[in-house]
Write an enzyme that holds these catalytic residues in place. Structure first.
Site, short mmCIF file in Angstrom:
data_model
loop_
_atom_site.label_atom_id
_atom_site.label_comp_id
_atom_site.label_asym_id
_atom_site.label_seq_id
_atom_site.Cartn_x
_atom_site.Cartn_y
_atom_site.Cartn_z
CB THR A 104 -0.74 -5.03 2.27
OG1 THR A 104 -1.68 -3.96 2.20
CG2 THR A 104 0.45 -4.69 1.41
CB THR A 122 -1.78 -2.93 -1.11
OG1 THR A 122 -2.64 -2.59 -0.02
CG2 THR A 122 -1.76 -1.80 -2.11
CG ASN A 124 -5.95 0.76 1.76
OD1 ASN A 124 -4.79 1.02 2.06
ND2 ASN A 124 -6.96 1.40 2.29
CG ASP A 146 -3.29 4.26 0.63
OD1 ASP A 146 -3.51 4.32 1.84
OD2 ASP A 146 -2.74 3.27 0.09
CB SER A 175 1.57 3.19 -2.36
OG SER A 175 1.93 1.99 -1.73
CB SER A 176 3.52 3.32 2.84
OG SER A 176 2.92 4.52 3.21
N GLY A 196 1.85 -3.29 6.00
CA GLY A 196 1.83 -2.53 7.25
C GLY A 196 1.50 -1.06 7.09
N GLY A 197 0.91 -0.69 5.93
CA GLY A 197 0.54 0.72 5.75
C GLY A 197 1.76 1.62 5.85
O1 DON Z 1 -0.24 1.24 -0.44
C1 DON Z 1 -0.25 1.42 0.76
O2 DON Z 1 0.63 2.02 1.34
C2 DON Z 1 -1.39 0.83 1.59
N1 DON Z 1 -2.50 0.56 0.72
C3 DON Z 1 -0.90 -0.40 2.31
C4 DON Z 1 -1.94 -0.93 3.25
C5 DON Z 1 -1.38 -2.03 4.10
O3 DON Z 1 -0.22 -2.35 4.08
C6 DON Z 1 -2.36 -2.67 5.01
N2 DON Z 1 -1.77 -3.82 5.61
N3 DON Z 1 -1.28 -4.03 6.62
#
Ligand code: DON
Length: 298
Positions: A104, A122, A124, A146, A175-176, A196-197
């Site tokens: 991401t 992202t 992911n 997700d 998503s976050s 950062g998920g």
């Molecule tokens: O959309 C989302 O929330 C996740 N796919 C984000 C994943 C992510 O940030 C991974 N990286 N650090």
């Protein structure tokens, strides 16, 4: 530092050792004191273990150059170094998830007319699904991760989401991502975001609070140690730079604490209407940097 790439291991090992050592005040230990030699020795051992595991001519072997030389990767090695003791290293590091952005990415832009853009994209996980569309170079995502796939959570990390986030035709997974523009007097004041998920949300929150409530400049706000709680698991994650007294206080309040070296990678901008200046805050935890509209790089 400009130095030798593969097929020499020299440049990578030198930078890796320096990255590990920059977390310590070496001069305070005294030149060639036992404590100094112990720390530098442990950093050498780490880099040479990785050298034996990951280094060869990269025309023949995919050397994880960016990961081995990444600051956040060095921070993981620092956690394994015990002060004042010769350690027995039972495994090399795992640089695969450090260095170049592989999952991401967030970028924030403001032009001279104060047009602002905040973009998070992202795929992911690291390298998404691991599949590239032939002939295009486009990496396919693994965003299905997700969706709620366990009844009460999504993805490998077991992040809590409800059954309304289950897989259905035509539906996007939850998503976050939190690309954010904060306006003040109808003008951009903050442009915020991060990978950062699930930690994206609390990262953006704390950058905002650091500027608005604690009057930090944007670089200090982005750099400041963070914490994260997402209800389930019932764990309060705190970055290592949050002091032991604070952590002891939180434990005393009943929190289950997990220390982590770092997470997220915020690339944010603040506009100062008095000075009519834009300030960039680029996260020291990851790659990225602040660049001015005239191409200057600070
Ligand atoms: O959309 C989302 O929330 C996740 N796919 C984000 C994943 C992510 O940030 C991974 N990286 N650090």
């Amino acid at each position: 530092i400009i130095t030798m790439p593969p097929p020499s291991s020299g440049g990578i090992a030198l930078v890796q050792i320096l990255n590990i050592l920059e977390g310590y005040d070496l001069a305070a230990l005294g030149h060639n004191s036992a404590d100094y030699i112990q720390l530098v020795t442990e950093a050498m051992k780490a880099a040479y273990f990785d050298r034996a595991t990951f280094l060869a001519d990269d025309a023949f072997f995919n050397v994880p150059k960016a990961g081995l030389t990444a600051k956040d990767y060095a921070a993981v090695w620092r956690e394994r170094i015990i002060r004042g003791r010769a350690s027995e290293l039972d495994r090399p590091g795992d640089p695969s998830d450090y260095g170049d952005g592989r999952h991401t990415t967030h970028l924030s832009v403001v032009d001279s007319q104060l047009n602002a853009v905040s973009i998070t994209q992202t795929i992911n996980g690291a390298f998404g699904s691991g599949l590239v569309v032939p002939g295009t170079g486009i990496m396919l995502n693994n965003e299905m991760d997700d969706f709620n796939i366990h009844g009460d959570s999504s993805g490998n990390e077991g992040n809590p989401t409800g059954t309304m986030n289950r897989v259905e035709p035509g539906k996007a997974p939850l998503s976050s991502m939190t690309p954010t523009i904060v306006l003040r007097d109808n003008r951009p004041f903050l442009v915020l975001g991060s990978p950062g998920g699930t930690r994206i949300i609390t990262t953006v929150l704390q950058v905002f609070l650091n500027v608005v409530d604690f009057r930090m400049d944007i670089q200090a706000a982005v750099s400041a140690p963070r914490f994260h709680h997402q209800w389930r698991p019932d764990t309060l994650y705190v970055e290592d730079q949050i002091g032991p007294d604070t952590v002891a206080g939180l434990k005393g309040m009943g929190y289950d604490i997990a220390r982590r070296s770092s997470w997220s990678n915020s690339q944010s901008i603040q506009y100062d209407p008095m000075e009519k200046l834009l300030f960039g805050g680029s996260d020291p935890r990851g790659i990225g940097r602040a660049v001015s509209p005239d191409g200057m790089d600070y």
